[in-house]
Design a protein around this motif. Sequence first.
Motif, PDB file in Angstrom:
ATOM      1  N   SER A   7      52.338  32.403  43.315  1.00  0.00           N
ATOM      2  CA  SER A   7      51.120  32.804  44.007  1.00  0.00           C
ATOM      3  C   SER A   7      51.420  34.020  44.853  1.00  0.00           C
ATOM      4  N   THR A  43      45.232  37.893  36.874  1.00  0.00           N
ATOM      5  CA  THR A  43      44.404  36.831  37.441  1.00  0.00           C
ATOM      6  C   THR A  43      44.390  35.622  36.518  1.00  0.00           C
ATOM      7  N   ALA A  48      37.854  34.609  36.953  1.00  0.00           N
ATOM      8  CA  ALA A  48      38.599  34.732  38.200  1.00  0.00           C
ATOM      9  C   ALA A  48      38.733  36.194  38.610  1.00  0.00           C
ATOM     10  N   ALA A  49      38.909  37.084  37.622  1.00  0.00           N
ATOM     11  CA  ALA A  49      38.997  38.513  37.925  1.00  0.00           C
ATOM     12  C   ALA A  49      37.685  39.017  38.508  1.00  0.00           C
ATOM     13  N   CYS A  51      35.396  37.197  40.202  1.00  0.00           N
ATOM     14  CA  CYS A  51      35.280  36.658  41.564  1.00  0.00           C
ATOM     15  C   CYS A  51      36.202  37.407  42.515  1.00  0.00           C
ATOM     16  N   PHE A  52      37.413  37.680  42.060  1.00  0.00           N
ATOM     17  CA  PHE A  52      38.389  38.396  42.867  1.00  0.00           C
ATOM     18  C   PHE A  52      37.880  39.799  43.217  1.00  0.00           C
ATOM     19  N   ARG A  55      35.237  39.890  45.860  1.00  0.00           N
ATOM     20  CA  ARG A  55      35.737  39.685  47.224  1.00  0.00           C
ATOM     21  C   ARG A  55      36.361  40.945  47.806  1.00  0.00           C
ATOM     22  N   ILE A  56      37.024  41.740  46.979  1.00  0.00           N
ATOM     23  CA  ILE A  56      37.817  42.840  47.534  1.00  0.00           C
ATOM     24  C   ILE A  56      37.093  44.186  47.530  1.00  0.00           C
ATOM     25  N   THR A 206      46.574  37.631  51.320  1.00  0.00           N
ATOM     26  CA  THR A 206      45.456  37.966  50.432  1.00  0.00           C
ATOM     27  C   THR A 206      45.568  39.436  50.068  1.00  0.00           C
ATOM     28  N   ALA A 222      47.566  37.498  41.230  1.00  0.00           N
ATOM     29  CA  ALA A 222      46.604  36.773  42.058  1.00  0.00           C
ATOM     30  C   ALA A 222      46.481  35.360  41.512  1.00  0.00           C
ATOM     31  N   GLN A 224      46.158  32.245  43.334  1.00  0.00           N
ATOM     32  CA  GLN A 224      45.984  31.435  44.530  1.00  0.00           C
ATOM     33  C   GLN A 224      45.811  29.953  44.239  1.00  0.00           C
TER      34      GLN A 224
END
Length: 400
Positions: A7, A43, A48-49, A51-52, A55-56, A206, A222, A224
């Motif tokens: 992670s 990811t 997931a990519a 969503c990631f 966020r960023i 993060t 990534a 997590q």
Amino acid sequence: PCLGSVSLMNDVPSHLMAYVFDTQDRLLRLFKTTKSDYSIIFTTGFTAACCFFGRIYPFQKGSLVAICQDNHEALKHVVSAAVQKGGKAVLALVGESDLCLDATELRKMLKKQGWYSGSTGLFIYPAQSSLSGVCHPLKWIAEAQQKGWQVLLDASTYLPGGLLDLSVCRPEFVMGSFHHMLGYPLGLGFLLVQRKNFSMQRLHNTLDLVSPLDEGKEFYIANQDGSINLLSFAALSFGLEHIENVGILPIQKRVQSLMSWLVQTLVSLRYKADGMPPLLQVYGPATSTIRGNIVAFNVIDSTGNILPANLVHRLAEQNSIVLGVGQFNNKGLANMLSKSTKKFHDVSIFNESSSFSAVRASLGPMSNFKDVFRLVQFLLCFRDGDYVSTEAVSFIRGAQ
């Protein structure tokens, strides 16, 4: 000793670093770019990519987001993140006949007519439709950038049948899935970030996307939720090496040749009697010139009704033919192609359900003429009314 996961809180064990570096190098070579141009974030899958990235990415109030009707459903997470931070989203529609983006309307949208914002817009663009197989022209990347947009390229189903040359077209971000590219392993995706505009920085365990004051690292994992098996990088390295040894251009020519024959044959299939409907409803253009490695269709019975896609899928399995069935994470096209009278023309389309379902054939590096020929011979069986009625009864009984 190689089993495990890594992670953001842990460094990759040294004895596995070679696989990670090799995967990074081979992926960038496949895209004709270098680690000095793009960083890579690995990811736990394409969703997931998305969503990631949501966020960023530095969305703010007034941010503009343009997404295409033909994009992968998971990209709704990026749109949702933008709207939650005060951004505005708009949908680029495709034509009902050819399922291609309307060039005139798309150009108007990219001019941001009627929009107000002091920030750069984000244009989410699909390289290939996951349902129809239409390949959308990559020239729109440069045109969008010239009009002040940053581009996130959805390459989830584009590879390896398509050529993505990042030395020619240079989107700020590229997102994809290794499962779609190689057929394995499950649960691994990637996000490429152009380093001249952004760098990835690890802050409090993060990752954040920041201005390139610091070049940052060349890759991150990534992970997590801890679901990535480290041996996946050995599998990726092997698969990418195979593609590299065969050559991406020979793979593309092979896939294009097979798809050309297959599409032309599918659209020509008819019932034996005159005045009967065509055997198949093929979605998208009737030629392979703007189609990648995917073709979707439904079988039409002698009365003109569409046979259940699940029935065709099950019968194909019985004949050792692997086909997909469903909407293929493309709610945008599914809504357009469904018989429902309620059509959506905004980004809410990615949250709506549809009863539409189709059968999909996908070609890859190992596909050959025997595969597509056997598919056509199987579909010809549906011209026999006795075959259809007998198998339909078995299908209904099996579903009960």
